[in-house]
Structure formats: C-alpha cells, structure tokens
Design a protein around this motif. Sequence first.
Motif, PDB file in Angstrom:
ATOM      1  N   MET A   1      45.925  -6.187 -18.215  1.00  0.00           N
ATOM      2  CA  MET A   1      45.256  -4.995 -17.757  1.00  0.00           C
ATOM      3  C   MET A   1      44.607  -4.343 -18.979  1.00  0.00           C
ATOM      4  N   ALA A   2      43.319  -4.290 -19.006  1.00  0.00           N
ATOM      5  CA  ALA A   2      42.580  -3.649 -20.100  1.00  0.00           C
ATOM      6  C   ALA A   2      41.913  -2.390 -19.556  1.00  0.00           C
ATOM      7  N   LEU A   3      42.318  -1.242 -20.098  1.00  0.00           N
ATOM      8  CA  LEU A   3      41.786   0.032 -19.622  1.00  0.00           C
ATOM      9  C   LEU A   3      40.764   0.643 -20.567  1.00  0.00           C
ATOM     10  N   ILE A   4      40.746   0.192 -21.801  1.00  0.00           N
ATOM     11  CA  ILE A   4      39.790   0.719 -22.785  1.00  0.00           C
ATOM     12  C   ILE A   4      38.446   0.026 -22.580  1.00  0.00           C
ATOM     13  N   ASP A   5      37.385   0.811 -22.581  1.00  0.00           N
ATOM     14  CA  ASP A   5      36.057   0.254 -22.362  1.00  0.00           C
ATOM     15  C   ASP A   5      35.377  -0.226 -23.640  1.00  0.00           C
ATOM     16  N   GLU A   6      35.658   0.452 -24.747  1.00  0.00           N
ATOM     17  CA  GLU A   6      34.916   0.142 -25.968  1.00  0.00           C
ATOM     18  C   GLU A   6      35.691   0.628 -27.190  1.00  0.00           C
ATOM     19  N   ILE A   7      35.694  -0.192 -28.236  1.00  0.00           N
ATOM     20  CA  ILE A   7      36.191   0.253 -29.537  1.00  0.00           C
ATOM     21  C   ILE A   7      34.996   0.819 -30.287  1.00  0.00           C
ATOM     22  N   VAL A   8      35.079   2.079 -30.687  1.00  0.00           N
ATOM     23  CA  VAL A   8      33.969   2.762 -31.345  1.00  0.00           C
ATOM     24  C   VAL A   8      34.027   2.588 -32.852  1.00  0.00           C
ATOM     25  N   SER A   9      35.223   2.756 -33.425  1.00  0.00           N
ATOM     26  CA  SER A   9      35.342   2.618 -34.877  1.00  0.00           C
ATOM     27  C   SER A   9      36.776   2.261 -35.252  1.00  0.00           C
ATOM     28  N   VAL A  10      36.875   1.581 -36.378  1.00  0.00           N
ATOM     29  CA  VAL A  10      38.166   1.236 -36.959  1.00  0.00           C
ATOM     30  C   VAL A  10      38.059   1.550 -38.440  1.00  0.00           C
ATOM     31  N   SER A  11      39.049   2.271 -38.942  1.00  0.00           N
ATOM     32  CA  SER A  11      39.094   2.556 -40.373  1.00  0.00           C
ATOM     33  C   SER A  11      40.519   2.351 -40.849  1.00  0.00           C
ATOM     34  N   GLU A  12      40.764   2.580 -42.100  1.00  0.00           N
ATOM     35  CA  GLU A  12      42.100   2.401 -42.665  1.00  0.00           C
ATOM     36  C   GLU A  12      43.121   3.227 -41.879  1.00  0.00           C
ATOM     37  N   GLY A  13      43.966   2.543 -41.121  1.00  0.00           N
ATOM     38  CA  GLY A  13      45.038   3.220 -40.409  1.00  0.00           C
ATOM     39  C   GLY A  13      44.668   3.894 -39.106  1.00  0.00           C
ATOM     40  N   SER A  14      43.442   3.728 -38.623  1.00  0.00           N
ATOM     41  CA  SER A  14      43.084   4.411 -37.375  1.00  0.00           C
ATOM     42  C   SER A  14      42.051   3.630 -36.567  1.00  0.00           C
ATOM     43  N   LEU A  15      41.985   3.990 -35.298  1.00  0.00           N
ATOM     44  CA  LEU A  15      41.016   3.396 -34.385  1.00  0.00           C
ATOM     45  C   LEU A  15      40.585   4.460 -33.401  1.00  0.00           C
ATOM     46  N   GLU A  16      39.323   4.408 -33.025  1.00  0.00           N
ATOM     47  CA  GLU A  16      38.801   5.276 -31.973  1.00  0.00           C
ATOM     48  C   GLU A  16      38.183   4.395 -30.900  1.00  0.00           C
ATOM     49  N   ALA A  17      38.555   4.683 -29.661  1.00  0.00           N
ATOM     50  CA  ALA A  17      38.049   3.920 -28.521  1.00  0.00           C
ATOM     51  C   ALA A  17      37.539   4.883 -27.457  1.00  0.00           C
ATOM     52  N   VAL A  18      36.857   4.330 -26.466  1.00  0.00           N
ATOM     53  CA  VAL A  18      36.306   5.126 -25.370  1.00  0.00           C
ATOM     54  C   VAL A  18      36.808   4.571 -24.045  1.00  0.00           C
ATOM     55  N   VAL A  19      37.143   5.500 -23.155  1.00  0.00           N
ATOM     56  CA  VAL A  19      37.482   5.169 -21.775  1.00  0.00           C
ATOM     57  C   VAL A  19      36.570   6.005 -20.884  1.00  0.00           C
ATOM     58  N   ALA A  20      35.832   5.340 -20.010  1.00  0.00           N
ATOM     59  CA  ALA A  20      34.963   6.034 -19.055  1.00  0.00           C
ATOM     60  C   ALA A  20      35.724   6.185 -17.739  1.00  0.00           C
ATOM     61  N   ILE A  21      35.812   7.411 -17.246  1.00  0.00           N
ATOM     62  CA  ILE A  21      36.547   7.690 -16.015  1.00  0.00           C
ATOM     63  C   ILE A  21      35.578   7.662 -14.836  1.00  0.00           C
ATOM     64  N   HIS A  22      35.870   6.779 -13.871  1.00  0.00           N
ATOM     65  CA  HIS A  22      35.020   6.643 -12.683  1.00  0.00           C
ATOM     66  C   HIS A  22      35.885   6.233 -11.493  1.00  0.00           C
ATOM     67  N   PRO A  23      35.380   6.349 -10.273  1.00  0.00           N
ATOM     68  CA  PRO A  23      36.200   6.071  -9.090  1.00  0.00           C
ATOM     69  C   PRO A  23      36.780   4.663  -9.013  1.00  0.00           C
ATOM     70  N   ALA A  24      36.179   3.690  -9.702  1.00  0.00           N
ATOM     71  CA  ALA A  24      36.691   2.319  -9.662  1.00  0.00           C
ATOM     72  C   ALA A  24      37.743   2.044 -10.743  1.00  0.00           C
ATOM     73  N   CYS A  25      38.074   3.044 -11.550  1.00  0.00           N
ATOM     74  CA  CYS A  25      39.103   2.875 -12.594  1.00  0.00           C
ATOM     75  C   CYS A  25      40.440   2.499 -11.967  1.00  0.00           C
ATOM     76  N   GLN A  26      41.201   1.681 -12.686  1.00  0.00           N
ATOM     77  CA  GLN A  26      42.569   1.468 -12.253  1.00  0.00           C
ATOM     78  C   GLN A  26      43.282   2.810 -12.324  1.00  0.00           C
ATOM     79  N   PHE A  27      44.139   3.084 -11.405  1.00  0.00           N
ATOM     80  CA  PHE A  27      44.918   4.312 -11.288  1.00  0.00           C
ATOM     81  C   PHE A  27      44.105   5.508 -10.794  1.00  0.00           C
ATOM     82  N   ALA A  28      42.838   5.307 -10.423  1.00  0.00           N
ATOM     83  CA  ALA A  28      42.026   6.420  -9.933  1.00  0.00           C
ATOM     84  C   ALA A  28      42.600   6.944  -8.622  1.00  0.00           C
ATOM     85  N   ALA A  29      42.668   8.254  -8.533  1.00  0.00           N
ATOM     86  CA  ALA A  29      43.081   8.937  -7.313  1.00  0.00           C
ATOM     87  C   ALA A  29      41.839   9.603  -6.729  1.00  0.00           C
TER      88      ALA A  29
END
Length: 134
Positions: free
Chosen positions: A1-29
């Motif tokens: 199960m992959a919920l992250i849409d995109e890795i935006v940046s990776v640096s020493e000791g950190s990562l930033e990713a993006v998740v887009a919320i839409h009605p077809a998302c897993q766990f969407a209510a």
Amino acid sequence: MALIDEIVSVSEGSLEAVVAIHPACQFAAQDGVPVWVGVEYMAQGIAAFGGVLARSRGEPVKIGFLVSARRVSCAVDSFNFGDRLRVVVQEVHMPDDGLATFDCRIVQDGDELMTARINVYQPADPIKYLEQGL
C-alpha cells in the motif's frame, strides 16, 4: 500500500513528500481522510527516507516496522479533499541497531496540521524476524 504521491526533497537526515487528498484515496470517507491516517503518511515518509538511504549506499530496500507514535498532536479532524499535504520527516536518532526515531509533521499551506514523534524498527533480516514471531 503506497499512500505517498511524490518525494519532493531529500537532504541529510530528512525527507519531504506530498500526499494529494481526493475522493479515490485509500481510507477516504464522505468528507475527506480521517486525521489518524496521517500517522501512516508519516510512517511511509520514513520508509521512503530509508529506501532512498539504502539505494544511495547500494543496498537493497528493506522492510521496516512502525513501533510507536508519541506526542501526536492534531489541529484538524480530517484532511479535506483538494488538500495537498506536505509530509516532513526529520531523523532524531538512527543508530546501527535498526531502531530509529523521527520527528514528523504534516503541513498544508504553511499550517501545521499534525505532528508526531515516530519510532520505527528495521531488522537486519526482516523475514527471519517475522518468522520468530512478534
């Protein structure tokens, strides 16, 4: 199960990713995605960080396990359709024994929606670890 849409940046000791919320998302209510799913977004950000780190070392990507989520703070009850969430994970402690700690945040348009300190475990041999039982 992959919920992250995109890795935006990776640096020493950190990562930033993006998740887009839409009605077809897993766990969407009906009104969005419940905020508790944010812990999984954070855990997947940590997993992505571990995968990037492993590949940079020429190692295979290994399975990891979410151990605990502490100091969880939520400013919202759910993530709304149309939100584009930034998931930021920052290494706090990552010794060679496989147990690691990360400070994590979910941010939307500069507003901090959720924070947590997440502990994860990545055993040297995940299959053997699972066969031994938890």
